[in-house]
Design a protein around this motif. Sequence first.
Motif, short mmCIF file in Angstrom:
data_model
loop_
_atom_site.label_atom_id
_atom_site.label_comp_id
_atom_site.label_asym_id
_atom_site.label_seq_id
_atom_site.Cartn_x
_atom_site.Cartn_y
_atom_site.Cartn_z
N UNK A 156 10.23 -28.49 2.66
CA UNK A 156 9.39 -27.29 2.54
C UNK A 156 10.20 -26.05 2.86
N UNK A 157 9.71 -24.93 2.35
CA UNK A 157 10.37 -23.64 2.61
C UNK A 157 9.66 -23.03 3.80
N UNK A 158 10.41 -22.74 4.86
CA UNK A 158 9.83 -22.27 6.12
C UNK A 158 10.22 -20.83 6.42
N UNK A 159 9.23 -20.01 6.68
CA UNK A 159 9.49 -18.69 7.27
C UNK A 159 9.28 -18.86 8.77
N UNK A 160 10.37 -18.78 9.54
CA UNK A 160 10.28 -18.92 11.00
C UNK A 160 10.31 -17.51 11.58
N UNK A 161 9.17 -17.07 12.05
CA UNK A 161 9.01 -15.68 12.48
C UNK A 161 8.58 -15.66 13.94
N UNK A 162 9.53 -15.32 14.83
CA UNK A 162 9.19 -15.36 16.26
C UNK A 162 9.75 -14.14 16.97
N UNK A 163 9.74 -14.17 18.29
CA UNK A 163 10.24 -13.03 19.05
C UNK A 163 11.75 -12.89 18.98
N UNK A 207 16.96 -6.68 14.12
CA UNK A 207 15.92 -7.18 15.02
C UNK A 207 15.17 -8.37 14.42
N UNK A 208 14.65 -9.22 15.29
CA UNK A 208 13.72 -10.26 14.84
C UNK A 208 12.37 -9.59 14.58
N UNK A 209 11.53 -10.25 13.79
CA UNK A 209 10.26 -9.61 13.43
C UNK A 209 9.33 -9.44 14.64
N UNK A 210 9.30 -10.45 15.52
CA UNK A 210 8.46 -10.33 16.72
C UNK A 210 8.97 -9.22 17.64
N UNK A 211 10.29 -9.09 17.68
CA UNK A 211 10.93 -8.02 18.45
C UNK A 211 10.50 -6.66 17.89
#
Length: 343
Positions: A131-138, A161-165
């Motif tokens: 599967x294609x995963x978007x891993x979006x965390x801090x 920056x990370x998206x959570x950041x």
Amino acid sequence: MTLILGLESSCDDSAAALVTSDRRVLAQAVVGQNSAHQPYGGVVPEIAARAHVEILPGLIEQVLREAKMTVHDVDAVAATAGPGLIGGVMVALLAGKGLALASGKPLIAVNHLEGHALSPRLADPDLDFPYLLLLASGGHCQLLEVAGVGDYRRLATTIDDAVGEAFDKAAKLLGLPYPGGPAIEELARQGDRAAVPLPRPLVGSLEPHFSFAGLKSAVQRAVASSDFKPADIAASFQQAVVDCLVDRTRLAMRNSEAPTLVVAGGVAANQAIRVALASLAQGQGRRFSVPPAWLCTDNAAMIGWAGAERFAVGHFDSLDVPARARWPLDERAEKVRGAGVKA
Ligand code: KG4
Ligand code: ZN
């Protein structure tokens, strides 16, 4: 059926859980440290590590008590071994090593990112590899093709920056509490997402990566100008993030035949992001899967589940396995400037 004790302490959540290979969470407990870090607007590593030492042992006792079990009843102990704040990572890993040694059960050292990456399979029995995963965390914002347990190909990452950041920094500029994601989502409900003109870094570009630093600076200018209502800034910021995530994911879909799009990590708790990605997947004729919000933000059920997945393929670790501050999921991926170290 295997039963795994999962332990997590890599950032600012202490967590323990008992998870079975047939997708049952027998007990789980998460204690966050938001109030301890709130005065500083971000996680303070020393405060986090001390708090894990104080909190985690009680959580382990609590989940075992709730399930009416002892550590001798589990098949393996799975503990996060990185990436993350090293003082914190060591707490769960050392606890895991001690319990494994005392009970004679195997230790499984889990990559926190793998915990997020496999967590959708705990919630969705029909989610097969790849599967294609978007891993979006801090600490991360990556697109990965997940081909199997331990088999990850990184297609994109953030160059700053990370998206959570980005959520956390925008929230701080708006005077909202940490963590910023839930606070911005809440405030955005009362705002107009078209009110504030904000950039969408890299949107339309063929460079596969993400960038959020310019968006943060634009939020800073919007706040400083006093021309806009905070709710409008929050809503416009969230919409800009949605547009970036959708555009970058659409580009990655060109390089992945995977039939399912999956989103995981703390930012995947965001309703606007879930809805936009579901619609992207549908438009591209792919299935969409996202774990429930409690499984998106840091927890130990995902660590126990990653342990169960590793147990099934015979991946165990020795008691001298080190804690790692940095630990990419795809070790072959080229380094990109600015990618975060925090999970
Ligand atoms: O996965 P996670 O709990 O911890 C890390 O491994 O980093 O992610 C935490 C991040 C924080 O930056 C937080 O602001 C963000 O996830 N987050 C959200 C939401 N809930 C948590 N971002 C946007 N919307 C949310 N509802
Ligand atoms: Zn995480």
